[in-house]
Design a protein around this motif. Structure first.
Motif, PDB file in Angstrom:
ATOM      1  N   GLN A  16     -23.178  44.053  -3.258  1.00  0.00           N
ATOM      2  CA  GLN A  16     -22.522  45.368  -3.291  1.00  0.00           C
ATOM      3  C   GLN A  16     -22.251  45.593  -4.655  1.00  0.00           C
ATOM      4  O   GLN A  16     -22.055  46.744  -4.804  1.00  0.00           O
ATOM      5  CB  GLN A  16     -20.732  45.382  -2.326  1.00  0.00           C
ATOM      6  N   HIS A  17     -22.144  44.960  -5.400  1.00  0.00           N
ATOM      7  CA  HIS A  17     -21.495  45.335  -7.456  1.00  0.00           C
ATOM      8  C   HIS A  17     -23.140  45.484  -7.781  1.00  0.00           C
ATOM      9  O   HIS A  17     -23.013  45.538  -8.439  1.00  0.00           O
ATOM     10  CB  HIS A  17     -20.853  44.037  -8.103  1.00  0.00           C
ATOM     11  N   ARG A  72     -20.983  48.654  -1.331  1.00  0.00           N
ATOM     12  CA  ARG A  72     -19.875  48.474  -1.606  1.00  0.00           C
ATOM     13  C   ARG A  72     -18.642  48.899  -1.387  1.00  0.00           C
ATOM     14  O   ARG A  72     -17.644  48.541  -1.452  1.00  0.00           O
ATOM     15  CB  ARG A  72     -20.097  49.239  -3.473  1.00  0.00           C
ATOM     16  N   ALA A  73     -19.051  50.911  -0.991  1.00  0.00           N
ATOM     17  CA  ALA A  73     -18.063  51.190  -0.594  1.00  0.00           C
ATOM     18  C   ALA A  73     -17.285  50.715   0.803  1.00  0.00           C
ATOM     19  O   ALA A  73     -16.087  51.015   1.314  1.00  0.00           O
ATOM     20  CB  ALA A  73     -19.120  53.153   0.163  1.00  0.00           C
ATOM     21  N   TRP A  74     -18.517  50.370   1.565  1.00  0.00           N
ATOM     22  CA  TRP A  74     -17.983  49.618   3.281  1.00  0.00           C
ATOM     23  C   TRP A  74     -17.101  48.158   2.442  1.00  0.00           C
ATOM     24  O   TRP A  74     -15.613  48.089   3.264  1.00  0.00           O
ATOM     25  CB  TRP A  74     -18.905  49.529   4.122  1.00  0.00           C
ATOM     26  N   ALA A  75     -17.332  47.042   1.720  1.00  0.00           N
ATOM     27  CA  ALA A  75     -16.301  45.872   1.080  1.00  0.00           C
ATOM     28  C   ALA A  75     -15.501  46.413   0.511  1.00  0.00           C
ATOM     29  O   ALA A  75     -14.499  46.229   0.759  1.00  0.00           O
ATOM     30  CB  ALA A  75     -17.517  45.380   0.316  1.00  0.00           C
ATOM     31  N   ASP A  76     -15.133  47.892  -0.122  1.00  0.00           N
ATOM     32  CA  ASP A  76     -14.326  47.671  -0.922  1.00  0.00           C
ATOM     33  C   ASP A  76     -13.324  48.207  -0.370  1.00  0.00           C
ATOM     34  O   ASP A  76     -11.896  48.053  -0.217  1.00  0.00           O
ATOM     35  CB  ASP A  76     -14.306  49.372  -1.597  1.00  0.00           C
ATOM     36  N   GLN A  77     -13.011  49.885   1.069  1.00  0.00           N
ATOM     37  CA  GLN A  77     -12.996  49.496   2.165  1.00  0.00           C
ATOM     38  C   GLN A  77     -12.153  48.913   3.004  1.00  0.00           C
ATOM     39  O   GLN A  77     -11.023  48.670   3.559  1.00  0.00           O
ATOM     40  CB  GLN A  77     -13.391  50.709   2.920  1.00  0.00           C
ATOM     41  N   GLU A  78     -12.992  48.155   3.183  1.00  0.00           N
ATOM     42  CA  GLU A  78     -12.568  47.064   4.416  1.00  0.00           C
ATOM     43  C   GLU A  78     -11.702  45.406   3.800  1.00  0.00           C
ATOM     44  O   GLU A  78     -11.159  44.918   4.043  1.00  0.00           O
ATOM     45  CB  GLU A  78     -13.156  46.344   5.298  1.00  0.00           C
ATOM     46  N   GLY A  79     -11.573  45.259   2.662  1.00  0.00           N
ATOM     47  CA  GLY A  79     -11.232  44.131   1.725  1.00  0.00           C
ATOM     48  C   GLY A  79     -12.548  42.913   1.624  1.00  0.00           C
ATOM     49  O   GLY A  79     -11.840  41.485   1.841  1.00  0.00           O
ATOM     50  N   TYR A  80     -13.214  44.048   2.209  1.00  0.00           N
ATOM     51  CA  TYR A  80     -14.052  41.853   2.401  1.00  0.00           C
ATOM     52  C   TYR A  80     -14.547  40.937   0.836  1.00  0.00           C
ATOM     53  O   TYR A  80     -15.237  41.693  -0.614  1.00  0.00           O
ATOM     54  CB  TYR A  80     -15.920  42.918   2.948  1.00  0.00           C
ATOM     55  N   THR A  81     -14.431  40.233   0.470  1.00  0.00           N
ATOM     56  CA  THR A  81     -14.574  39.443  -0.540  1.00  0.00           C
ATOM     57  C   THR A  81     -16.148  38.526  -0.148  1.00  0.00           C
ATOM     58  O   THR A  81     -16.562  38.336  -1.972  1.00  0.00           O
ATOM     59  CB  THR A  81     -13.776  38.820  -0.670  1.00  0.00           C
TER      60      THR A  81
END
Length: 146
Positions: A16-17, A72-81
């Motif tokens: 995602q990065h 990236r947008a989804w990971a940032d929104q949901e806090g997926y690391t």
């Protein structure tokens, strides 16, 4: 398609990065490779939330055909690391290698592959797009490998 006992197809996809991640880069560690249809959808949301809470020493890698920017947008929104890998282009190529690409819908089915430190698939499950998987099954499969 049953791949248990086979060497896991190697691949390299951006997370995602935008960082390239290669499956073989995790040799020596167990990997839980989770394919899902699409970010920001109900069943995928519940499955990835369960993975977020899943306690394991194995490396979790998730894959969908969404773009890196969507991931990236989804990971940032949901806090997926954990890494959310983009199988965007060539569209679904890695999903196809694992036999989980739905040609009619252009999405990955819900396939999970547990890969040992030597790169061998030790357990797998493939569900239709609308049917969730249970993270408890991953824990049992990993425990059975010990």
């Amino acid at each position: 398609m049953d791949k248990v006992g086979a060497l896991a197809p190697d691949f390299e996809l951006p997370d995602q990065h935008g960082t390239p991640m290669k499956l073989s880069g995790f040799r020596g560690r167990n990997v839980v490779l989770v394919f899902y249809p699409a970010a920001f959808t109900g069943v995928c949301h519940s499955e990835l939330h369960a993975l977020r809470e899943f306690s394991t020493d194995a490396q979790i890698l998730t894959v969908s055909v969404d773009s890196m920017f969507t991931q990236r947008a989804w990971a940032d929104q949901e806090g997926y690391t954990f890494p959310l890998l983009s199988d965007f282009w060539p569209h679904g190529q890695v999903s196809q290698q694992y036999g989980v690409f739905d040609d009619m819908k252009g999405l990955a089915k819900r396939g999970t592959f547990i890969i040992d430190g030597g790169g061998v698939i030790r357990w797998s499950v493939v569900n239709p797009i609308g049917i969730a998987r249970d993270v408890a099954d991953y824990a049992k499969a990993l425990a059975d490998m010990s």
